[in-house]
Every structure is written in structure tokens, then in C-alpha cells.
Design an enzyme around this catalytic site. Structure first.
Site, short mmCIF file in Angstrom:
data_model
loop_
_atom_site.label_atom_id
_atom_site.label_comp_id
_atom_site.label_asym_id
_atom_site.label_seq_id
_atom_site.Cartn_x
_atom_site.Cartn_y
_atom_site.Cartn_z
N PHE A 233 -64.66 62.44 53.40
CA PHE A 233 -63.25 62.80 53.36
C PHE A 233 -62.46 61.51 53.49
O PHE A 233 -62.96 60.50 54.00
CB PHE A 233 -62.90 63.76 54.51
CG PHE A 233 -62.50 65.14 54.07
CD1 PHE A 233 -63.13 65.78 53.02
CD2 PHE A 233 -61.49 65.82 54.73
CE1 PHE A 233 -62.74 67.06 52.62
CE2 PHE A 233 -61.10 67.10 54.35
CZ PHE A 233 -61.74 67.71 53.29
N GLN B 200 -46.98 65.30 57.17
CA GLN B 200 -47.96 64.84 56.18
C GLN B 200 -47.74 65.52 54.83
O GLN B 200 -47.72 66.75 54.74
CB GLN B 200 -49.38 65.14 56.65
CG GLN B 200 -50.44 64.59 55.70
CD GLN B 200 -51.83 64.68 56.29
OE1 GLN B 200 -52.46 65.72 56.25
NE2 GLN B 200 -52.31 63.57 56.84
N HIS C 207 -49.54 66.12 51.61
CA HIS C 207 -50.86 66.06 51.02
C HIS C 207 -50.73 65.57 49.59
O HIS C 207 -49.84 66.00 48.85
CB HIS C 207 -51.50 67.46 51.05
CG HIS C 207 -52.98 67.45 50.81
ND1 HIS C 207 -53.52 67.20 49.57
CD2 HIS C 207 -54.02 67.68 51.65
CE1 HIS C 207 -54.83 67.27 49.66
NE2 HIS C 207 -55.17 67.55 50.91
N LEU D 84 -52.32 74.07 47.90
CA LEU D 84 -53.21 72.94 48.12
C LEU D 84 -54.38 72.93 47.14
O LEU D 84 -55.04 73.94 46.92
CB LEU D 84 -53.74 72.98 49.55
CG LEU D 84 -54.35 71.69 50.07
CD1 LEU D 84 -53.28 70.61 50.14
CD2 LEU D 84 -54.94 71.92 51.45
N GLU E 111 -58.77 68.44 49.51
CA GLU E 111 -59.26 67.06 49.49
C GLU E 111 -60.74 66.99 49.14
O GLU E 111 -61.24 65.94 48.72
CB GLU E 111 -59.01 66.40 50.85
CG GLU E 111 -59.30 64.92 50.88
CD GLU E 111 -58.75 64.25 52.10
OE1 GLU E 111 -59.40 63.33 52.61
OE2 GLU E 111 -57.66 64.63 52.55
N ARG F 251 -54.23 59.80 53.44
CA ARG F 251 -53.39 60.73 52.68
C ARG F 251 -52.00 60.17 52.43
O ARG F 251 -51.45 60.38 51.35
CB ARG F 251 -53.31 62.07 53.43
CG ARG F 251 -54.58 62.87 53.37
CD ARG F 251 -54.47 64.16 54.13
NE ARG F 251 -55.65 64.99 53.92
CZ ARG F 251 -55.82 66.18 54.49
NH1 ARG F 251 -54.89 66.68 55.28
NH2 ARG F 251 -56.92 66.88 54.25
N HIS G 270 -47.62 69.45 53.85
CA HIS G 270 -48.85 70.17 54.18
C HIS G 270 -49.08 70.37 55.67
O HIS G 270 -49.54 71.42 56.10
CB HIS G 270 -50.04 69.41 53.58
CG HIS G 270 -51.38 69.98 53.93
ND1 HIS G 270 -51.70 71.30 53.69
CD2 HIS G 270 -52.48 69.42 54.49
CE1 HIS G 270 -52.94 71.51 54.08
NE2 HIS G 270 -53.42 70.41 54.59
N ARG H 52 -52.44 62.42 59.85
CA ARG H 52 -53.66 63.13 60.24
C ARG H 52 -54.83 62.77 59.35
O ARG H 52 -54.71 62.73 58.13
CB ARG H 52 -53.43 64.65 60.19
CG ARG H 52 -54.69 65.45 60.54
CD ARG H 52 -54.40 66.92 60.63
NE ARG H 52 -54.01 67.52 59.36
CZ ARG H 52 -54.87 67.91 58.42
NH1 ARG H 52 -56.17 67.71 58.58
NH2 ARG H 52 -54.43 68.47 57.32
#
Length: 621
Positions: free
Chosen positions: A158, A272, A274, A291, A294, A325, A389, A424
């Protein structure tokens, strides 16, 4: 696949026996009633009230039940229908299944680096240290985690993580986690009530004594008298025009309720965006901002602009699409702004170079979703653009206990701030819910006293309750010309324009002026007298969202630097003097903002930071 499901559809999809279960639980409580201008309201007296039925609330409730406490969990939607299900890509735990060198200290170091060192170090370390045990616990409870060929819990890359640390169930990890937690809660016979919206906490500013709200299906008023209330009701990303939530979720309920009750909020300026939300002009407005996990990039997906350039080579040649991100979102935003976006206002995300069967195995929901829209992601790219997000800011708490500074009021999950700092780390949202949720549950169980088992509603509390119901009645009867949804849409557009990915002083001040004008328009709301209507619910959402939006704008104006998800074009550099948290409280009806220093990590985590671990993206090439 149909557009994003309603609450009822999602409840059925998860197989939750919502109606019978809710009815059975209601009979376990003394459901008294009283009149307010002919409005009947129920009085429920649980020892602990958990507001929010996602992963964080469920894990708190499980810990309470295992400690012999009988909490009541209430949710705004059908049981099993929580925003947890939208966290698709995975959950972090330093198991070392594929990379034996990984451990919890490196997980903590990655989290602090991604948070630009505004995180609460103790909260980070608690989360990272707890997670291997929490993942094994979920595995024991039946979560169908992906496995390696030799039977270990599988892990994937990730963004911004030094090792493969993200455990997953295809691309439906959040849904699988919530199913597992609900199954465990049902084994323990944890009571719940669904389709309940809380509008006010009973608090004198020093101690909480319950909550007031209504049943969204019947419109009936409800008061929950409890000396221990846990807020686990999510964040506030839906105050933005493009967001990954449904429009009636993540409106800032929890943060506004806590602020009014006397708690403080922390770092609300950090939202955040995304990098990869769906583009509404390409796929339909009902999908705008939804979304694209990821995990698509974690499995090797590449980003291209409309000119066919793999543009992350310019912005992050070492980590590429798996950089943080905020870095990837700003890169996409810049490509679009500079005219290299698609005709629909996005960029391309392409995983077609990977084997089709592999993609279908690892990303089944993404394959299914886009097939329903006429796109085969194993053969062609999809169009994406940044979407609001996750909110790193929230209620200020002690992470060891969940305490908010208001006696009896606790908070957990996306409701709070601290673990994630200025940005995050992907895969940490689900981790926080179960790691900290267990600790909060333990503390609340220990805090219970004999008088908490069946608390009475005092005359003063009844008077506050009835004033709230009268206010709700007046709101329902509002007969103006402006629909609540119209003002919510205007607020979301305002926030996107004035407090989005890129900010400056002029835009923020203009945003505050426009917000004041929006508040004035609420005097002309039209709701049409039906407490079961979406219009009434949106009117309540609007009040929460206005409070949170103003607080966030003020805090974004206060922070004169760029750090993580907060990017000021007029202050583009990170300022070491601004390595400080912003804390806001409501004092005499005004917002008061102050600075607070950030703690330092433990020696073992500091050593991991000094080692300088970093993802080598090219392992994926």
C-alpha cells in the site's frame, strides 16, 4: 452492478436480520414515554450507549460484552450498513508474512512519516503494537483473509509503506471485517437499535448523561439515558462536493455533537483527498467521487495523463503511484489543472498490463463494478480524479481510554484525531478501529459503577430533552422556500472551491463569508412537517455540517504552512515551528483555537525512524 446501495439494500446484501433483531432488543429495555405537544418519545436506559455501528463501535461493544457489560449500539442506518464497508483495500498489521524484516516499530515509523509528525506518538504506537493480535483475532472469528500458498495471512503493498503489510480480503476488506465483527457481536447478543439519528448529547459541559434523537423511519423521539456514551459515528468528508461517502453519511455529526457537549476538536484542517475517485462525468453523477481502492495501485496500477505520459515519474520517481496519498492527489490535480487531464476532468488508472485472471482474483469488486459500466479493467484504463475521503481531524481524546475531557463521554475511530496526523497511511483506518476500539471498551467496562446499570432521567435532563424535541418539531414544521438539500449542495461546493486540495488566505476568508451567508439562508428552510422525510434528515445534517465546516475553515486559515493534506499555496513550505497541533473549543458561543505541542516517539520507534525505511516501488515492476 447498480449505483451505490441504499441502507436497506446493503443490510439485505450482508444478510442481517435487521427487523427481527431490532425488535427483539427493544423489548429488553424499559421503553417509557412522555408527551411533548403530542409527540411521544421513548426513554431507553443502557449502561453504555455506543453511537455508531461501524467497526469502531462494534469493537468497543464486543469488548464491553466480553467484560460482562450489556451496551446498546445504535446506528443511523440498517445494522451492517456502515461506512466501514467502503474501506476496500486492506488493513495494516506488521505480521511479516512476506517481508520478515517488518515489525510494529517500522509500522509506527511509516505512520509518523506519513502523518508528517503531527500524530500522537502514543496513539500510533498503541495501534501498531496491537494490530498483529487484532488481525489474528479477526482471523479466529472467521474473517476470510487472503492466504499465501503456504497458508500465511497474505499481505500487499500500500502507498508509502516500507513493506508488504496490508492484509486483505480481495477488494472488500472493510465489508468482510464488519461482517466478522457483527457476527461476533451477535454471538455475544450485543443489543442494537438501527435507523436512529442522534441530534444532541445530554451534557452540562462537564459530564454527559445520555443522548437525544429520533427514529428515522417512524419519526418518534428517543432519549437514551446513560452515564457512559461512546461516539463512533465517523468523520466529515461529505462536507465536500466530491467525496467517497454517501450524501447522508460523514456529515460531521460526531464532531459537532462533541463540540456542543463541551469536548475539544483537534486538527480539523487535515482532510485526505484520495487520489482515485470515480469521475462522474464519465460514469454517471451517482458514481462521482466513489472510491477506486488503493489496492488497484497496490497491485501495480499505473497512472497516465491524457497525453499518455506516466506522470508520477515527474513527481515521485522512486515511489511512483505508491507515494503518499497527498502527494499522488496533488500530482493528479496538477495534471488536470495544467490541461493534461481527460475530457471528463480526470486521468487514467491502468492495470491492464497485469494478468487478467490475477486482476479478477485480487480486485473482484472493481472488476464487477466497471463491467456494469461497460469497462473491462483487465483490458482498458479507468478514469479517476481526487475525492474527499477521510478526515484526520476530529475529537481530541486520550487514546488509552477514549476519554474526551467530558466525564462519561468517549470517542473512537474516524470520529477522533491523533493516530493519523497530517495525512493517513492507507490501511490504517481499519486498523485504528479495532486496535483502539478494544482498549476503549476495556476502559469503559472498568469505569462502570453500580448506579450506571439503570440510570433515571432527572427533571433537569427531561427538561433539556423536551426542549430538544420542541426544536426538532419546529424544524420539521419549517415552511420556507429553501430545501435543506439545496443548502447542503451549496455548502459542499463552497468547501470544494475554498478549502480543497489547494488553499490560500483569500479563498479561506471568502469561504467563511460565503458560509455566513449560507447560515442566513437557513432561516428560510422548508421541511414540510414530516420527521420521517429525507428533507428533515438533511436539515439535521446541515446543522452539523455548518458547524464543522466553519471550524475547519478557521483552523485551515490559522495554520500558515503546508503539511501533509493541508496545502497552502501562499505558504507552500513546511515550517518546523508549526509542528504543533491546533485545538479548538466552543467558549461563550465562539470558537477558541490554541496550539499544543506534539509528543515524541519511544526510543525503539525513533530508531526505526532513523533507519529510514522506505518502499522500493520497483519491486512491482
Amino acid at each position: 452492478m447498480s449505483p451505490p446501495s441504499s441502507g436497506t439494500d446493503r443490510s439485505r446484501e450482508l444478510g442481517r436480520p435487521s427487523d427481527t433483531r431490532a425488535a427483539g432488543v427493544a423489548e429488553r429495555f424499559d421503553d417509557a414515554s412522555g408527551p411533548v405537544d403530542d409527540l411521544e418519545y421513548g426513554v431507553v436506559t443502557p449502561p453504555v450507549l455506543v453511537i455508531g455501528a461501524g467497526a469502531a463501535g462494534a469493537r468497543v461493544a464486543i469488548e464491553l460484552a466480553e467484560s460482562g457489560v450489556d451496551p446498546l449500539v445504535i446506528g443511523k442506518r440498517d445494522h451492517g450498513d456502515a461506512h466501514t464497508t467502503w474501506a476496500a483495500g486492506g488493513v495494516n498489521a506488521a505480521l511479516g508474512s512476506l517481508d520478515e524484516a517488518d515489525d510494529w516499530t517500522i509500522h509506527a515509523a511509516d505512520t509518523l512519516n506519513e502523518g508528517h509528525h503531527l500524530n500522537d506518538p502514543e496513539a500510533v504506537e498503541l495501534t501498531a503494537r496491537e494490530m498483529p493480535a487484532r488481525i489474528r483475532e479477526l482471523d479466529e472469528w472467521g474473517m476470510d483473509l487472503d492466504r499465501t500458498a503456504d497458508g500465511k495471512i497474505n499481505q500487499r503493498y500500500f502507498g508509502a509503506q516500507s513493506y508488504r503489510r496490508t492484509c486483505f480480503v480481495g477488494d472488500r476488506t472493510g465489508e468482510a471485517m464488519l461482517e466478522t465483527l457483527i457476527d461476533r457481536a451477535q454471538e455475544l447478543e450485543v443489543p442494537y437499535r438501527e435507523n436512529v439519528m442522534i441530534t444532541r448529547l445530554l451534557s452540562d459541559g462537564e459530564r454527559v448523561s445520555g443522548a437525544v434523537g429520533f427514529d428515522v423511519e417512524s419519526g418518534r423521539g428517543l432519549v437514551f439515558r446513560s452515564n457512559h456514551v461512546v461516539l463512533a459515528a465517523g468523520g466529515f468528508s461529505a462536507v465536500y462536493e466530491r467525496h467517497s461517502s454517501r450524501d447522508d453519511e460523514n456529515n460531521g455529526d460526531a464532531q459537532a455533537l462533541a463540540l456542543e457537549a463541551g469536548a475539544s476538536l483537534l486538527d480539523l484542517e487535515f482532510v485526505q483527498f484520495h487520489p482515485t475517485g470515480m469521475v462522474g462525468e464519465r460514469y454517471g453523477e451517482e458514481w462521482d467521487g466513489r472510491l477506486v481502492t488503493e489496492a488497484v495501485r497496490g497491485e501495480g496500477g499505473r497512472l497516465y495523463n491524457a497525453e499518455g505520459e506516466r506522470f508520477m515519474e515527474r513527481y515521485s520517481p522512486d515511489q511512483m503511484e505508491l507515494d503518499a496519498r497527498d502527494v499522488v492527489a496533488r500530482a493528479i490535480g496538477r495534471e488536470i489543472e495544467d490541461g493534461r487531464g481527460t475530457e471528463y476532468g480526470g486521468v487514467y488508472l491502468d492495470i491492464s498490463h497485469r494478468d487478467g485472471d490475477y486482476v479478477r482474483e485480487r480486485l473482484p469488486r472493481m472488476v464487477e463494478r466497471f463491467e456494469s459500466l461497460g469497462v473491462d479493467i483487465t483490458e482498458e484504463p479507468i478514469e479517476v480524479a481526487p475525492t474527499a475521503h477521510y478526515t484526520m481531524g476530529g475529537v481530541d481524546v486520550d487514546f488509552r481510554t477514549g476519554e474526551t475531557g467530558v466525564d462519561g463521554l468517549y470517542a473512537v475511530g474516524e470520529t477522533v484525531a491523533g493516530v493519523h496526523g497530517a495525512n493517513r497511511l492507507g490501511g490504517n483506518s481499519l486498523a485504528e478501529t479495532v486496535a483502539i476500539g478494544k482498549l476503549v471498551g476495556e476502559h469503559v467496562a472498568d469505569a462502570l459503577e453500580a448506579g450506571d446499570t439503570d440510570p433515571e432521567l432527572t427533571d433537569d435532563q427531561r427538561a433539556v430533552t423536551e426542549r430538544e424535541f420542541q426544536a426538532l418539531e419546529s424544524l420539521a414544521d419549517a415552511d420556507g422556500d429553501v430545501a435543506p438539500r439545496t443548502l447542503l449542495a451549496a455548502l459542499r461546493e463552497l468547501m470544494w472551491d475554498h478549502a480543497g486540495i489547494l488553499r490560500d488566505e483569500d479563498e479561506l476568508r471568502d469561504g467563511l463569508e460565503r458560509l455566513a451567508a449560507l447560515r442566513e439562508r437557513t432561516a428560510d428552510l422548508g421541511v414540510a412537517g414530516d420527521r420521517t422525510s429525507k428533507s428533515f434528515e438533511y436539515a439535521v445534517d446541515l446543522s452539523f455540517s455548518l458547524t464543522v465546516a466553519e471550524t475547519m475553515l478557521q483552523m485551515a486559515l490559522e495554520r500558515t504552512e503546508s503539511r501533509g493534506a493541508h496545502h497552502r499555496t501562499d505558504y507552500p513550505e513546511t515550517d518546523k515551528e508549526w509542528r504543533t497541533n491546533l485545538v479548538v473549543s466552543a467558549e461563550d458561543g465562539e470558537l477558541a483555537i490554541r496550539r499544543r505541542g506534539v509528543g515524541e516517539p519511544s526510543r525503539s520507534v525513533q530508531e526505526a525512524l532513523e533507519e529510514g525505511y522506505e518502499l522500493d516501488y520497483h519491486h512491482l515492476e
